[in-house]
Design an enzyme around this catalytic site. Sequence first.
Site, PDB file in Angstrom:
ATOM      1  N   HIS A  86       0.586  -1.177  -0.466  1.00 43.01           N
ATOM      2  CA  HIS A  86       0.032   0.188  -0.377  1.00 43.01           C
ATOM      3  C   HIS A  86       1.028   1.260  -0.025  1.00 43.01           C
ATOM      4  O   HIS A  86       0.285   2.325  -0.323  1.00 43.01           O
ATOM      5  CB  HIS A  86      -0.617   0.016   1.035  1.00 43.01           C
ATOM      6  CG  HIS A  86      -0.587   0.455   2.208  1.00 43.01           C
ATOM      7  ND1 HIS A  86      -0.229  -1.090   3.046  1.00 43.01           N
ATOM      8  CD2 HIS A  86       0.038   1.012   2.780  1.00 43.01           C
ATOM      9  CE1 HIS A  86       0.354  -0.150   4.866  1.00 43.01           C
ATOM     10  NE2 HIS A  86       0.931   1.389   4.696  1.00 43.01           N
ATOM     11  N   ASP A 222       1.183  -7.874   2.285  1.00 45.84           N
ATOM     12  CA  ASP A 222       1.476  -6.328   2.402  1.00 45.84           C
ATOM     13  C   ASP A 222       2.784  -5.271   2.061  1.00 45.84           C
ATOM     14  O   ASP A 222       3.357  -5.344   3.077  1.00 45.84           O
ATOM     15  CB  ASP A 222       0.420  -5.675   3.194  1.00 45.84           C
ATOM     16  CG  ASP A 222       0.278  -4.027   2.982  1.00 45.84           C
ATOM     17  OD1 ASP A 222       1.173  -4.016   1.571  1.00 45.84           O
ATOM     18  OD2 ASP A 222      -0.365  -3.309   3.602  1.00 45.84           O
ATOM     19  N   SER A 645       4.415   2.101   8.110  1.00 47.89           N
ATOM     20  CA  SER A 645       3.733   1.523   7.185  1.00 47.89           C
ATOM     21  C   SER A 645       4.911   1.442   6.238  1.00 47.89           C
ATOM     22  O   SER A 645       5.944   1.560   6.689  1.00 47.89           O
ATOM     23  CB  SER A 645       2.661   1.796   6.650  1.00 47.89           C
ATOM     24  OG  SER A 645       1.624   2.010   6.756  1.00 47.89           O
TER      25      SER A 645
END
Length: 710
Positions: A86, A222, A645
């Site tokens: 992402h 991810d 992230s």
Amino acid sequence: MKKISILLVGLLLFGSTTLRADEGMWLLPLIEKLNMKDMKKAGLKLSAEDIYSINKSSLKDAIVIFGRGCTGEMISDQGLVLTNHHCGYGSIQQLSSVEHDYLKYGFWAMSKGEELPAPGLTVTFLERIQDVTPEFNKVLTPSMSETERAKAIAELSKKLSDQASSGKFIKAQVTPMYAGNQFYLFVYKVFSDVRLVGTPPESIGKFGADTDNWMWPRHTGDFSMFRVYADKDGNPAEYSANNVPFKPKKHLTISLKGVNKGDYTMIMGNPGRTNRYMTSWEIEEVLGISNPSRIKIRGIRQDIWMKDMQANDTVRIQYASKYAGSSNYWKNSIGMSRGLKRLKVHDKKEAQEAAFTAWVNQSPERVATYGSALGLIKEAVQGRKDYYNAIQYIAESIRGIEVVGAAARYSNMAIQAIESKKDMDKVKEAAAEFYKDYNEALDRKVAVAMFEVYKKDVAPTYYPSVYTDIQNKFNGSIEAYVNDLYNNSIFANQKKFNAFLANPSVDAIKNDPAYLASQSINTTLKGLSEKVTPFMEKLTKGQRGYIAGLLDMEKDKPHYPDANFTMRLTYGNVLDYYPADAVYYNFYTTMDGIMEKEDPNNWEFVVPAKLKELYMAKDFGQYAMKNGKMPVAFLSNNDITGGNSGSPIMNAKGELIGAAFDGNWEAMSGDIAFEPALQRTISVDIRYVLFIVDKFAGAKHLIDEMTIAK
């Protein structure tokens, strides 16, 4: 006796918020002083200088800012970067088309020559951190007004940043900490030639999509991989075919040993924003204004987007990144409000404020120094309420209409180009980037909805003048106004804008309906901002005083500053949890869960055929667990937030065991109040990452350039 009991309860509640080893986003230069003893006790095998050093290579040299809002880590001596799927999503979307749909099908470069340049993407290395608080203490005085103080801070920050910056690629910035009670200088080296190496398809990298976002158990791969390039001397350079893979000072060793409950874990990255020192009045504002408006407005826009995205592949690719960015914060806000209420964070903050007030009132000196802080915060938050609500609605709704944004963005560029009689090609190129991912028909639908929701939910006092035009010229019909706007605006689509650029005029811009709408909205926003400014000054002063007081009150305990997208370290352990009564969550997931969730009729849970084949054959190679299962994700109690992230999660030796990518639903209030029993970081297991690279993608050449500990 009653008063004493209330105070004791307040102190006990306040004490429950004091820091634990698994709470905190710590500044790297301070870990030797504040954290090393606890980290060693928890199992760390490294020294503080192994983690952060400006004299030799250290872990901080392997950690990067990826793009403008994520973290990544160097995993080879050839510039290979691992981050989240992402985090790379915007660049993957930018490089995708219906013919080359890297979002849907993934992409893997089988040689460096096949790697794809990602325009606009940067990878930024931290060079050093310096405490410059003494420099600011020389110029800041208690007698200064907030305006004078802000001006002095800005001037000195620029001076120190300019002195530390060098050329185009060495950038420095001064960042306030503890609401402006301390200041640190961060010096960075920025690389702008970054290329896409590999990404799994969305059915792996985004498996579960919105439904599973922020949830556990999680089965999302991810991750994505990029490579940093430099000139022949190893210096940052703009893209060139002659550039070579960058050799970092440090890259992480990858561990295939796996994780067990209780294992030491450490995350380094760039957490975006926390508000751990937030007061009860600010929480009321979050629950009453910020989150409800964001949830409602984004929900409306996302529903419109998704309908058209599912009907058309071109639109799906154009809006994939926009939708993902919007929905992530939308669901975050839903979870945050739920957590704040469920965990009674407001009540805990009130108890903390009561304890603070009692402590302040024990001393006339404290009253003089800190006595007005909480009152200023309360007055500011309650006084700005109506203005803040209108500002929030403008930002989330009508200002977010794409054609209005385009008019605001490109009108001034075009006017300057017309008046200077140059740079018109630059205007055309800049606009082309916007129109590449823009759909006029979809934006029309969104515009109608956004103008309607603003009109319905905001008091007429705060209507931009465009609403008067809607009433007078279009008999109050928002749909008729929107149709006229798009039918007649030069910004409505690329064809119209290019036609305008072929024969440009300032008058055409200043009479354009989208330009007039943007001016109307910005005028209203400016007026609201002016009304809010006095309250913001009180809030800033109150927050600075309150936090200074809290630090004074607990001067013998370590305190970390709120996250502000500067590099931090958190440490904790691999850990399971109980999300609710009689409910238990294990600390890891496996590919069994992917197959259990599979739904060929739901795009969020489609499983690629090849992944199913590997699963059925149990062809997991060296990446399987001892029990033969294929791990996917795991939990730890590290303290993270957005910006983390892509951050590396490491073991006691500083070896890479996974990439952090999410928090958990039950602790979505964690940006405001850390909840030790519930708060967990979700990381993709590095073994699943390498399994996908090796077995699924067939990109073993990437595995071969990594340093792996078995």
